[in-house]
Design a protein around this motif. Structure first.
Motif: not given
Length: 196
Positions: A159-186
């Motif tokens: 599984i090539g997922i990291s918290s760093t990548e998720i923070r970076s994607r959010v900061h860039a306005g990119r989707s994190i759907a399915y990288l985190v549980p939906d409840t966490v996404h919301q």
């Protein structure tokens, strides 16, 4: 004596890879439960968490949903300051003397075990469940003998997922759907976390 896996980390944010790792360790090593313990300040990371300890704890609670085999403890957040594993394990053993604990760690953390604070004492108190992370080979043969015999490897899908990548994607306005549980996404979206 029930067997408990410990998942430590900043969980900034908690993501699907954390949950898959916890389940892989639970299933592969016959654990009764996995306890997620968010750190206040991790000793081997230079950067400060992006979300407050309270928000990181809430995200883990959201992510675990109703899974009876998973729970979250806030003992490191209560303690504050630098979060050393030895202090956490000593406290867990004091509170829950009838449980056997194992730290669940990725291959990067397995290779770092000799650097852990009071590692010889820690290795006498618990075992380690290693999960191979994509891009980081486990070097068990390079560990001191007292650690090698305390590490059990469990199979985990890559599984090539990291918290760093998720923070970076959010900061860039990119989707994190399915990288985190939906409840966490919301939760992240609703609070504007990691946007700036």
């Amino acid at each position: 004596m029930s067997k408990i896996g410990i998942m430590g980390g900043t969980f900034d944010p908690v993501h699907t890879g954390h949950l898959i790792a916890a389940e892989a360790a639970r299933d592969g090593c016959g654990l009764d439960e996995v306890w997620f313990i968010p750190t206040y300040q991790p000793p081997l990371k230079d950067n400060e968490p992006g979300a407050s300890s309270k928000l990181r704890l809430q995200m883990v609670q959201e992510a675990l949903g109703g899974n009876p085999a998973f729970k979250v403890l806030d003992i490191e957040l209560e303690r504050g300051g630098m979060s050393y594993s030895i202090d956490t394990v000593l406290e867990l053993k004091r509170r829950y003397p009838d449980k056997a604990f194992s730290y669940i760690i990725g291959s990067d953390r397995i290779n770092d075990l000799p650097k852990w604070h009071r590692i010889e004492e820690l290795a006498e108190l618990i075992t380690f469940i290693g999960l191979e992370r994509e891009g980081t080979a486990v070097k068990l043969d390079e560990l001191p003998e007292f650690l090698r015999r305390r590490v059990t490897m469990a199979d985990m899908p890559p599984i090539g997922i990291s918290s760093t990548e998720i923070r970076s994607r959010v900061h860039a306005g990119r989707s994190i759907a399915y990288l985190v549980p939906d409840t966490v996404h919301q939760f992240i979206k609703g609070r504007g976390l990691y946007e700036s």
